[in-house]
Design an enzyme around this catalytic site. Sequence first.
Site, PDB file in Angstrom:
ATOM      1  N   GLY A   1       3.179  10.218  41.684  1.00  0.00           N
ATOM      2  CA  GLY A   1       4.355  10.926  42.174  1.00  0.00           C
ATOM      3  C   GLY A   1       4.576  12.272  41.534  1.00  0.00           C
ATOM      4  O   GLY A   1       4.992  13.229  42.201  1.00  0.00           O
TER       5      GLY A   1
ATOM      6  N   ASN B   1      16.016   6.641  40.177  1.00  0.00           N
ATOM      7  CA  ASN B   1      15.260   5.702  39.350  1.00  0.00           C
ATOM      8  C   ASN B   1      16.050   5.114  38.190  1.00  0.00           C
ATOM      9  O   ASN B   1      15.630   4.125  37.591  1.00  0.00           O
ATOM     10  CB  ASN B   1      14.000   6.381  38.799  1.00  0.00           C
ATOM     11  CG  ASN B   1      14.314   7.625  37.992  1.00  0.00           C
ATOM     12  OD1 ASN B   1      14.995   8.533  38.468  1.00  0.00           O
ATOM     13  ND2 ASN B   1      13.819   7.679  36.768  1.00  0.00           N
TER      14      ASN B   1
ATOM     15  N   GLN C   1      10.693   5.527  44.236  1.00  0.00           N
ATOM     16  CA  GLN C   1      11.383   4.254  44.047  1.00  0.00           C
ATOM     17  C   GLN C   1      11.688   3.539  45.361  1.00  0.00           C
ATOM     18  O   GLN C   1      12.269   2.454  45.345  1.00  0.00           O
ATOM     19  CB  GLN C   1      12.686   4.462  43.266  1.00  0.00           C
ATOM     20  CG  GLN C   1      12.504   4.900  41.824  1.00  0.00           C
ATOM     21  CD  GLN C   1      11.941   3.800  40.924  1.00  0.00           C
ATOM     22  OE1 GLN C   1      12.042   2.619  41.221  1.00  0.00           O
ATOM     23  NE2 GLN C   1      11.352   4.205  39.807  1.00  0.00           N
TER      24      GLN C   1
ATOM     25  N   SER D   1       4.164   6.807  44.573  1.00  0.00           N
ATOM     26  CA  SER D   1       3.333   6.331  43.468  1.00  0.00           C
ATOM     27  C   SER D   1       3.074   4.834  43.611  1.00  0.00           C
ATOM     28  O   SER D   1       4.010   4.051  43.784  1.00  0.00           O
ATOM     29  CB  SER D   1       4.026   6.618  42.132  1.00  0.00           C
ATOM     30  OG  SER D   1       3.125   6.545  41.064  1.00  0.00           O
TER      31      SER D   1
ATOM     32  N   HIS E   1       2.087   2.475  41.527  1.00  0.00           N
ATOM     33  CA  HIS E   1       2.437   1.499  40.499  1.00  0.00           C
ATOM     34  C   HIS E   1       3.892   1.066  40.556  1.00  0.00           C
ATOM     35  O   HIS E   1       4.318   0.200  39.788  1.00  0.00           O
ATOM     36  CB  HIS E   1       2.071   2.023  39.101  1.00  0.00           C
ATOM     37  CG  HIS E   1       2.954   3.121  38.578  1.00  0.00           C
ATOM     38  ND1 HIS E   1       3.913   2.898  37.623  1.00  0.00           N
ATOM     39  CD2 HIS E   1       3.000   4.436  38.875  1.00  0.00           C
ATOM     40  CE1 HIS E   1       4.523   4.040  37.340  1.00  0.00           C
ATOM     41  NE2 HIS E   1       3.991   4.988  38.086  1.00  0.00           N
TER      42      HIS E   1
ATOM     43  N   THR F   1     -13.025  14.686  42.724  1.00  0.00           N
ATOM     44  CA  THR F   1     -13.607  13.462  43.268  1.00  0.00           C
ATOM     45  C   THR F   1     -12.555  12.362  43.350  1.00  0.00           C
ATOM     46  O   THR F   1     -11.874  12.054  42.374  1.00  0.00           O
ATOM     47  CB  THR F   1     -14.782  12.985  42.389  1.00  0.00           C
ATOM     48  OG1 THR F   1     -15.759  14.021  42.326  1.00  0.00           O
ATOM     49  CG2 THR F   1     -15.410  11.721  42.959  1.00  0.00           C
TER      50      THR F   1
ATOM     51  N   CYS G   1       9.842   7.755  31.360  1.00  0.00           N
ATOM     52  CA  CYS G   1       9.371   9.070  30.933  1.00  0.00           C
ATOM     53  C   CYS G   1      10.228   9.644  29.812  1.00  0.00           C
ATOM     54  O   CYS G   1       9.851  10.594  29.150  1.00  0.00           O
ATOM     55  CB  CYS G   1       9.359  10.025  32.119  1.00  0.00           C
ATOM     56  SG  CYS G   1       8.438   9.407  33.537  1.00  0.00           S
TER      57      CYS G   1
END
Length: 381
Positions: free
Chosen positions: A70, A151, A179, A199, A201, A237, A330
């Site tokens: 994200g 979040n 979220q 994102s 995860h 890649t 974070c």
Amino acid sequence: MKNVYLDSAATTQIRDEVISKMTEVMKIYGNPSSTHTFGRTAKSLIENARKAVANYLNVQAKEIVFTSGGTEADNLILNSAVRDLGVKRIITSKIEHHAVLHCVDQLKDCFDVEVAYVNLDENGNVNTSHLKELLENSDQKTIVSLMHVNNEIGNILDLEKVGNLCHEHQALFHSDTVQSIGHYTLDLNELPVDFAAVSAHKFHGPKGIGFAYIKSNSGLKSLIFGGSQERGVRAGTESVHNIVGLEEALKFAYDHLEDDKKYTNSLKNHFIEKLRKEIPGIKFNGMCSDVENSTYTLVNICLPIPADKALMLLFQLDLKGIACSKGSACQSGSDKGSHVLTEILSEEDLNKPSIRFSFSKYNTKEELDYVVEVLKDFIKK
């Protein structure tokens, strides 16, 4: 001692099915940019994943650009909007994720972009009347960046209302949906959203992979230069196993969405009820105790504990096997308080400890009862 994981807003447990699929794909080692059979096999996995992701969001496959997560998606969108689309003004809020706020600060310093912050009410909701006023009071090319689900406090933004307001005033609309994707069904073809960040995860997929939704023909260009991967919008890649892991996680998220949502919502309701009953003086931050107007995945509470005692709270919870957060993951290594709570809480409540508990389908009511008992014991000591 029990082990209770209640920090799913930071990251979620990877589904076993996702791990199995990723392990299988890691054996396909060809570079997807190579033209031989090995490379074409890897490339086909990426493009099939792109089509699947696009299908869940009802958008075109070419509008999905895989990123490292994200944060990169937010940065790609905002940087290119200023650099390539001629955006001179950004409207955001002071309770956005730092992937947006720090990026906006950098753009202000480097490109002399004008930044305006929309007003919030006492619960952290965006004042759409003020947003309309901000949009009306400038003829500069503008992008509005407001997250869908906060979040830390779980407030939900009305994407349709805000997006329509933006487009009525010829402004672009970007939303950090980290979220919400995987937890809510979003038709990005119908919603007036130009750009979104996602994102994996956050919905039981792997870390280090996400994507940017970029509306077709927007003109956005690459933030990372090198090869021509991702149709020239994101060089490097591709991480094939992570991309397939994201696809698999999103598939399971939407295949089981209603059941998982119903179950997780029951956990949240149970937790709120127990907290109110067992801990007099507890407060709920933002809209998180309003189950109709906040995400079903988290609760953010302010505890009636003096500041000196609060210093030991997270440590004590960790000793009891309870994983939670004082705010965004974070920020957890920082001595600074939550920038979100700073905007909406009184000085008195800011001196009390606020904790975010976030759940998933893997939690139980028994775990939540245990947490309430641990909190009660700590407060009584």
